[in-house]
Scaffold this motif. Structure first.
Motif: not given
Length: 142
Positions: A47-51, A83-86
């Motif tokens: 999640v952190g990486a996506r953000e 889901a939010a980070s995607r």
């Protein structure tokens, strides 16, 4: 460029599918007896990486790492953050037309990061006898 965008979406979806249906106990599980963080910690990093990559993509360069997921052992929180980070990453991608070399590199880095975690999570799932989602199992011939 469409191939890169499609591959990113597929990779993100495969990761999200891994988190579906995991219990609190599963998220707290480690990679057997090997020194490791818990499965929830793996998802926290994803999640952190996506953000962080979404911010980097917007800026055209790395802007540092941070993660909004504060409860990596809470199934609903993990699934919502994934889901939010995607969606965040795909929205940022859709907002740009042709991608310069820096942004292409950012996308490739993110895809590589997700794939590296897939490999790690395969070991975690085997160590804890957790079932793989059909699409994930098919992609990696598990």
């Amino acid at each position: 460029m469409d191939v890169l965008k499609t591959r990113l979406a597929k990779t993100l979806d495969l990761t999200n599918a891994l988190a579906e249906g995991l219990s609190i106990e599963a998220l707290k599980s480690h990679n057997g007896k090997a020194r490791s963080n818990p499965i929830g910690g793996q998802f926290w990093c994803l999640v952190g990486a996506r953000e962080s990559y979404a911010r980097a993509f917007e800026a055209g360069r790395w802007r540092g790492f941070s993660c909004s997921l504060s409860e990596p052992d809470a199934p609903g929180a993990v699934q919502a953050a994934l889901a939010a980070s995607r969606d965040l990453m795909l929205e940022r991608l859709a907002a740009h037309g042709d991608l310069d070399e820096a942004r292409q590199g950012i996308l490739i880095d993110l895809i590589e990061h997700e794939a590296q975690h897939h490999g790690q999570l395969i070991r975690y799932f085997y160590a804890n006898d957790l079932p793989f989602p059909p699409a994930f199992a098919s992609r990696y011939a598990l």
